[in-house]
Design a protein around this motif. Structure first.
Motif: not given
Ligand code: ADP
Ligand code: MG
Length: 237
Positions: A11, A13, A18, A39-43, A45-46
């Motif tokens: 991503y 920003t 990142l 863990s939270s932020g591990s990707g 949802s991505t």
């Molecule tokens: P999880 O679901 O495991 O908590 P995410 O996949 O939501 O993690 O996010 C992984 C990382 O990518 C986090 O650091 C989050 O802040 C970042 N992130 C997620 N979506 C975006 C986006 N659209 N733009 C910038 N950073 C993002």
């Protein structure tokens, strides 16, 4: 059903980048029920959003149902989503001013099916999830568990091959979470592939396979307690 070869995602920003997914090799076959943990932020949802064509990867190859996913415009992505995928989210994502049957029927609206027919089919799906008596109620008149069952009925109505659920029990108490998991198990037994993101161990252990993400990579992948070999690993043997 789903195949990832060396998937990367970053991503941007401002001036910084990142790197969230750092080379994911993964194969999910038709009919599997899989949990994705980390863990939270591990990707998590991505990863799920890339599988669901809600986000695009920027490296590696993704095959959905044997077809390479590449350079899709929004129309084509929407077509593939309608054909193959159903979504369930932690926050339900129901339309607050539409009643239960209208919420479930919504995906059929986009397929050009008449209102009468849509509602008839939607009633069948409400029955499957045990919400027939609630058909004319608005989402805010339903409990959390009922809302999630409604969202599951909406995910099922397009006859998907895969259901993608991002922390579907994250907003529910443990008894209600269990009911939702039983519904997912029943749906999976009918042959639908299910991928559930969760950080709750007892939820993950109700699936056959647990994939654990750490620092942008798959740290562990166990199916029925056995290690699942990955492409990268397979190449070395
Ligand atoms: P999880 O679901 O495991 O908590 P995410 O996949 O939501 O993690 O996010 C992984 C990382 O990518 C986090 O650091 C989050 O802040 C970042 N992130 C997620 N979506 C975006 C986006 N659209 N733009 C910038 N950073 C993002
Ligand atoms: Mg997430």
């Amino acid at each position: 059903m789903i195949k990832f070869n060396g998937i990367h995602k970053s991503y941007q920003t401002g001036n910084s980048s990142l790197h969230v997914l750092k080379g994911i090799d993964l194969e999910v076959t038709s009919g599997e029920m899989v949990a994705v943990m980390g863990s939270s932020g591990s990707g998590k949802s991505t990863l799920l959003n890339i599988i669901g064509l809600l986000d695009v990867h920027d490296g590696g190859d993704y095959y959905l149902d044997g077809k390479l996913v590449k350079d899709l415009n929004e129309t084509k992505a929407a077509q593939l989503r309608n054909k193959h995928l159903g979504f369930v989210f932690q926050s339900f994502n129901l339309i607050s001013f539409k009643n239960a049957v209208e919420n479930v029927a919504l995906p059929l609206y986009y397929q050009g099916i008449t209102r009468r027919k849509r509602n008839k089919i939607a009633m069948e799906y409400l029955e499957k999830v045990g919400l027939l008596p609630w058909s004319d109620h608005l989402p805010n008149e339903l409990s959390g568990g009922q809302k999630q069952r409604l969202a599951i009925a909406r995910a099922l109505i397009g006859n998907p091959k895969v259901i993608l659920a991002d922390e579907p029990t994250g907003a529910l108490d443990s008894v209600t979470s269990q009911e939702v998991m039983e519904l997912f198990t029943q749906i999976n037994k009918s042959g639908i592939t299910i991928i559930i993101v969760t950080h709750e161990n007892d939820i993950a252990h109700q699936t056959q396979r647990i994939i654990r993400l750490h620092d942008g990579k798959i740290e562990k992948d166990h199916k029925n307690g056995h290690f699942v070999p990955h492409t990268e690993f397979a190449k070395t043997i």
